[in-house]
Design an enzyme around this catalytic site. Structure first.
Site, PDB file in Angstrom:
ATOM      1  N   PRO A  86       6.674  -6.413  12.429  1.00  0.00           N
ATOM      2  CA  PRO A  86       5.388  -7.201  12.429  1.00  0.00           C
ATOM      3  C   PRO A  86       4.319  -6.455  11.858  1.00  0.00           C
ATOM      4  O   PRO A  86       4.301  -5.081  12.183  1.00  0.00           O
ATOM      5  CB  PRO A  86       5.441  -7.618  13.882  1.00  0.00           C
ATOM      6  CG  PRO A  86       5.930  -6.643  14.831  1.00  0.00           C
ATOM      7  CD  PRO A  86       6.967  -6.122  13.646  1.00  0.00           C
ATOM      8  N   LYS A  96      25.081   8.345  20.114  1.00  0.00           N
ATOM      9  CA  LYS A  96      24.853   9.126  18.958  1.00  0.00           C
ATOM     10  C   LYS A  96      25.938   8.833  18.030  1.00  0.00           C
ATOM     11  O   LYS A  96      27.073   8.766  18.385  1.00  0.00           O
ATOM     12  CB  LYS A  96      24.895  10.529  19.315  1.00  0.00           C
ATOM     13  CG  LYS A  96      24.581  11.355  18.131  1.00  0.00           C
ATOM     14  CD  LYS A  96      24.570  13.159  18.701  1.00  0.00           C
ATOM     15  CE  LYS A  96      24.224  13.740  17.355  1.00  0.00           C
ATOM     16  NZ  LYS A  96      24.844  15.084  17.530  1.00  0.00           N
ATOM     17  N   ASP A 156       6.891  -0.089   7.801  1.00  0.00           N
ATOM     18  CA  ASP A 156       7.157  -1.327   7.506  1.00  0.00           C
ATOM     19  C   ASP A 156       8.295  -2.210   7.994  1.00  0.00           C
ATOM     20  O   ASP A 156       8.489  -3.270   8.237  1.00  0.00           O
ATOM     21  CB  ASP A 156       6.825  -1.569   5.984  1.00  0.00           C
ATOM     22  CG  ASP A 156       5.394  -1.282   5.564  1.00  0.00           C
ATOM     23  OD1 ASP A 156       4.446  -1.836   6.185  1.00  0.00           O
ATOM     24  OD2 ASP A 156       5.443  -0.676   4.374  1.00  0.00           O
ATOM     25  N   ILE A 191       0.794  -5.525  12.623  1.00  0.00           N
ATOM     26  CA  ILE A 191      -0.064  -5.636  13.897  1.00  0.00           C
ATOM     27  C   ILE A 191      -1.501  -5.947  13.433  1.00  0.00           C
ATOM     28  O   ILE A 191      -2.182  -6.787  13.814  1.00  0.00           O
ATOM     29  CB  ILE A 191       0.007  -4.139  14.545  1.00  0.00           C
ATOM     30  CG1 ILE A 191       1.206  -3.695  14.970  1.00  0.00           C
ATOM     31  CG2 ILE A 191      -0.824  -4.396  15.846  1.00  0.00           C
ATOM     32  CD1 ILE A 191       1.524  -2.278  15.292  1.00  0.00           C
ATOM     33  N   PHE A 227      -6.983   0.641   7.507  1.00  0.00           N
ATOM     34  CA  PHE A 227      -7.020   2.017   6.778  1.00  0.00           C
ATOM     35  C   PHE A 227      -5.743   1.568   5.733  1.00  0.00           C
ATOM     36  O   PHE A 227      -4.645   0.844   5.910  1.00  0.00           O
ATOM     37  CB  PHE A 227      -6.492   3.094   7.702  1.00  0.00           C
ATOM     38  CG  PHE A 227      -7.629   3.909   8.236  1.00  0.00           C
ATOM     39  CD1 PHE A 227      -8.374   3.239   9.251  1.00  0.00           C
ATOM     40  CD2 PHE A 227      -7.938   5.090   7.776  1.00  0.00           C
ATOM     41  CE1 PHE A 227      -9.433   3.936   9.716  1.00  0.00           C
ATOM     42  CE2 PHE A 227      -9.077   5.905   8.315  1.00  0.00           C
ATOM     43  CZ  PHE A 227      -9.848   5.155   9.331  1.00  0.00           C
ATOM     44  N   ASN A 257       7.165   8.904   9.591  1.00  0.00           N
ATOM     45  CA  ASN A 257       6.623   9.351   8.479  1.00  0.00           C
ATOM     46  C   ASN A 257       5.669  10.532   8.859  1.00  0.00           C
ATOM     47  O   ASN A 257       5.708  10.986   9.854  1.00  0.00           O
ATOM     48  CB  ASN A 257       5.781   8.203   7.759  1.00  0.00           C
ATOM     49  CG  ASN A 257       4.810   7.571   8.869  1.00  0.00           C
ATOM     50  OD1 ASN A 257       3.784   8.461   9.262  1.00  0.00           O
ATOM     51  ND2 ASN A 257       4.912   6.364   9.360  1.00  0.00           N
ATOM     52  N   LYS A 262      -5.663  -9.160   4.040  1.00  0.00           N
ATOM     53  CA  LYS A 262      -5.706  -9.438   5.739  1.00  0.00           C
ATOM     54  C   LYS A 262      -7.146  -9.876   6.149  1.00  0.00           C
ATOM     55  O   LYS A 262      -7.154  -9.870   7.421  1.00  0.00           O
ATOM     56  CB  LYS A 262      -5.425  -8.005   6.187  1.00  0.00           C
ATOM     57  CG  LYS A 262      -4.087  -7.428   6.196  1.00  0.00           C
ATOM     58  CD  LYS A 262      -3.636  -6.170   6.660  1.00  0.00           C
ATOM     59  CE  LYS A 262      -2.301  -5.575   6.013  1.00  0.00           C
ATOM     60  NZ  LYS A 262      -1.689  -4.517   6.653  1.00  0.00           N
TER      61      LYS A 262
HETATM   62  O1  PMT Z   1      -2.198  10.836  10.660  1.00  0.00           O
HETATM   63  P1  PMT Z   1      -2.879  11.567   9.564  1.00  0.00           P
HETATM   64  O2  PMT Z   1      -2.080  12.670   9.103  1.00  0.00           O
HETATM   65  O3  PMT Z   1      -4.344  12.449   9.695  1.00  0.00           O
HETATM   66  O4  PMT Z   1      -2.905  10.618   8.176  1.00  0.00           O
HETATM   67  C1  PMT Z   1      -3.855   9.557   8.276  1.00  0.00           C
HETATM   68  C2  PMT Z   1      -3.524   8.232   7.370  1.00  0.00           C
HETATM   69  C3  PMT Z   1      -3.308   8.699   6.194  1.00  0.00           C
HETATM   70  C4  PMT Z   1      -2.087   8.094   8.036  1.00  0.00           C
HETATM   71  C5  PMT Z   1      -4.442   7.159   7.779  1.00  0.00           C
HETATM   72  O5  PMT Z   1      -5.717   7.629   7.541  1.00  0.00           O
HETATM   73  C6  PMT Z   1      -4.176   5.875   7.038  1.00  0.00           C
HETATM   74  O6  PMT Z   1      -4.227   5.878   5.895  1.00  0.00           O
HETATM   75  N1  PMT Z   1      -3.529   4.995   7.543  1.00  0.00           N
HETATM   76  C7  PMT Z   1      -2.911   3.690   7.267  1.00  0.00           C
HETATM   77  C8  PMT Z   1      -1.717   4.249   6.316  1.00  0.00           C
HETATM   78  C9  PMT Z   1      -1.251   2.970   5.257  1.00  0.00           C
HETATM   79  O7  PMT Z   1      -1.312   3.068   4.228  1.00  0.00           O
HETATM   80  O8  PMT Z   1      -1.199   1.932   6.059  1.00  0.00           O
HETATM   81  P2  PMT Z   1      -0.497   0.564   5.377  1.00  0.00           P
HETATM   82  O9  PMT Z   1      -0.946   0.309   4.049  1.00  0.00           O
HETATM   83  O10 PMT Z   1       1.013   0.648   5.525  1.00  0.00           O
HETATM   84  O11 PMT Z   1      -1.216  -0.575   6.367  1.00  0.00           O
HETATM   85  C10 PMT Z   1      -2.316  -1.159   6.024  1.00  0.00           C
HETATM   86  C11 PMT Z   1      -3.372  -1.129   7.201  1.00  0.00           C
HETATM   87  O12 PMT Z   1      -2.335  -1.971   8.218  1.00  0.00           O
HETATM   88  C12 PMT Z   1      -3.479  -0.036   8.207  1.00  0.00           C
HETATM   89  O13 PMT Z   1      -4.489  -0.127   8.862  1.00  0.00           O
HETATM   90  C13 PMT Z   1      -2.133  -0.284   9.051  1.00  0.00           C
HETATM   91  O14 PMT Z   1      -2.474   0.625  10.423  1.00  0.00           O
HETATM   92  C14 PMT Z   1      -2.021  -1.598   9.194  1.00  0.00           C
HETATM   93  N2  PMT Z   1      -0.636  -1.902   9.666  1.00  0.00           N
HETATM   94  C15 PMT Z   1       0.400  -1.619   8.758  1.00  0.00           C
HETATM   95  C16 PMT Z   1       1.714  -2.214   8.792  1.00  0.00           C
HETATM   96  C17 PMT Z   1       2.232  -2.728  10.087  1.00  0.00           C
HETATM   97  N3  PMT Z   1       3.284  -3.049  10.471  1.00  0.00           N
HETATM   98  N4  PMT Z   1       1.176  -2.918  11.105  1.00  0.00           N
HETATM   99  C18 PMT Z   1      -0.131  -2.588  10.939  1.00  0.00           C
HETATM  100  O15 PMT Z   1      -1.080  -2.538  11.593  1.00  0.00           O
END
Ligand code: PMT
Length: 405
Positions: free
Chosen positions: A312, A296, A286, A314, A330, A217, A348
């Protein structure tokens, strides 16, 4: 010219006396003067007679926008005492380069020129960036002087090892202006996370399809690296588990590369013992391909199906542990930020989550965020990621004692 954009914050309103003594590294002090000014500092240069042989007072005047001081007898100072007046109301005296001779004079409390007198008469912190030949640095006399000044509370920035102007290689090189700026910002940052260990994720993940292709991404890592920088400046031990990004490792941060979500999970879990805080900034995929092909893939012209399996989570896994550190999530959303972000926080069971509106795009330099915690929502104004990160860390530090303490 180095890029200081990562650290353009933290020195606004600071008044700094920059002492320049006579070494070849004085040319870097010209760049340092400009960099400090760009970071918002009000820089006043005190130049020794030997320093002026390397770079003229005119250069420093032009770069700092302030008059340059060279003599204790200078009558331009209203009270005729620049050796006292120049050092008052100052946040720090920084000497770069600090030669072996100047260090020796300071260690012995001499006041035989303006800069030495300023240092002796100071009522603010003194930071020295030594620059000299490696044997001068290693000489027991210099080491004795350094130890004495350290015992007196003087702070040394460097020197570093490397190629020297004299052609030799070893310790004694002055830190580069960017590193000195970073050290100064860190020096002025309140140590709200002192003694805390922070484990973090940042950047995207890359889920391999075959040896050359994958699912990823647009996360640049800028937000996560800004948070890591802010944590390190606040005194934390920081372990940053990072997806593939092109952002330099922040000073004082231990970076561990982890391209895929599975690898990121493993690295987080092994870094976790002893952690007080876990901050998940990474945009973790995800899903990943059910299978990574070892060669390849060849184009066949036919439609292709890719089976994906969930990765998973995390953050959810860390937050669910009985010994969970203080967890900060985040969430990046394109609409309904409050509902989605607060929903993720509750799902969470996180004490704190930072929601960003994707209006700014993922990889830009600015961000608009809302912090969610048990008290409610706390919107922050749109700002460069470095400023946003600092406020996030301030907020986290305020919550920490009750949540983790
Ligand atoms: O890197 P930049 O270009 O500066 O951009 C920053 C950002 C937009 C990526 C960052 O600020 C941000 O928002 N990161 C979270 C992106 C997101 O929407 O994550 P999520 O909704 O898929 O997951 C929610 C939370 O669970 C996040 O803290 C993520 O790190 C965590 N997560 C999600 C999925 C997964 N398999 N493991 C995780 O730990």
């Amino acid at each position: 010219m180095e890029d200081y954009t990562v650290s353009i914050d933290g020195l606004h309103g600071r008044k700094i006396v920059l002492g320049v003594s006579g070494g070849i590294a004085a040319y870097k002090a010209a760049e340092l003067t400009r960099a400090l000014g760009r970071m918002g500092a009000d820089v006043h240069v005190a130049l020794t007679e030997a320093g002026e042989r390397f770079v003229s007072a005119l250069t420093f005047h032009a770069l700092s926008g302030n008059r340059v001081w060279t003599s204790p007898w200078d009558e331009r100072m209203e009270n005729g005492m620049p050796h006292i007046a120049l050092g008052r109301g100052v946040d720090a005296i920084v000497v770069a380069p600090a030669t072996a001779d100047l260090i020796a004079r300071l260690a012995n409390g001499l006041a035989d020129d303006l800069l030495a007198t300023l240092c002796l008469a100071r009522d603010c912190p003194l930071l020295l960036a030594p620059a000299m030949n490696r044997q001068m640095w290693e000489n027991p006399a210099t080491q004795r002087n350094v130890a004495r000044l350290r015992a007196d509370g003087v702070i040394f920035l460097g020197p570093e090892e490397g190629e020297q102007a004299c052609g030799e290689t070893g310790p004694g090189r002055m830190l580069e202006p960017g590193a000195l700026c970073e050290a100064l910002v860190a020096f002025f940052t309140p140590k709200r996370l002192a003694g805390r260990k922070v484990v973090m994720t940042a950047g995207p993940t890359f889920e391999a399809i075959d040896p050359v292709r994958g699912i990823t991404n647009a996360s640049s890592g800028k937000m996560g690296y800004a948070v890591a920088t802010a944590c390190a400046r606040a005194g934390a031990e920081v372990v940053l588990v990072s997806g593939p990004v092109a952002v330099p490792t922040p000073a004082g941060v231990r970076r561990i590369e982890a391209a895929s979500a599975l690898r990121m999970r493993d690295e987080v879990l092994s870094a976790l013992p002893g952690a007080d805080v876990f901050i998940a900034v990474a945009a973790v995929a995800d899903y990943r391909p059910a299978e990574t092909v070892g060669h390849k893939l060849k184009k066949s012209g036919a439609a292709m199906r890719l089976e994906l399996v969930p990765n998973p989570d995390i953050l959810a896994e860390v937050a669910a542990r009985p010994d969970a550190p203080f967890c900060v999530g985040f969430a990046a959303e394109s609409h309904d930020l409050d509902a989605y972000a607060e929903g993720k926080r509750r799902a969470k069971r996180l004490p704190m989550l930072v929601g960003n509106l994707l209006a700014d795009g993922l990889c830009g330099d600015d961000n608009t965020v809302v912090i969610y915690d048990d008290e409610g929502r706390h919107p922050l104004p749109r700002a460069p990621k470095a400023f946003v990160a600092r406020q996030i860390v301030e907020h986290l530090a305020r919550l920490l004692p009750t949540a983790a303490g």
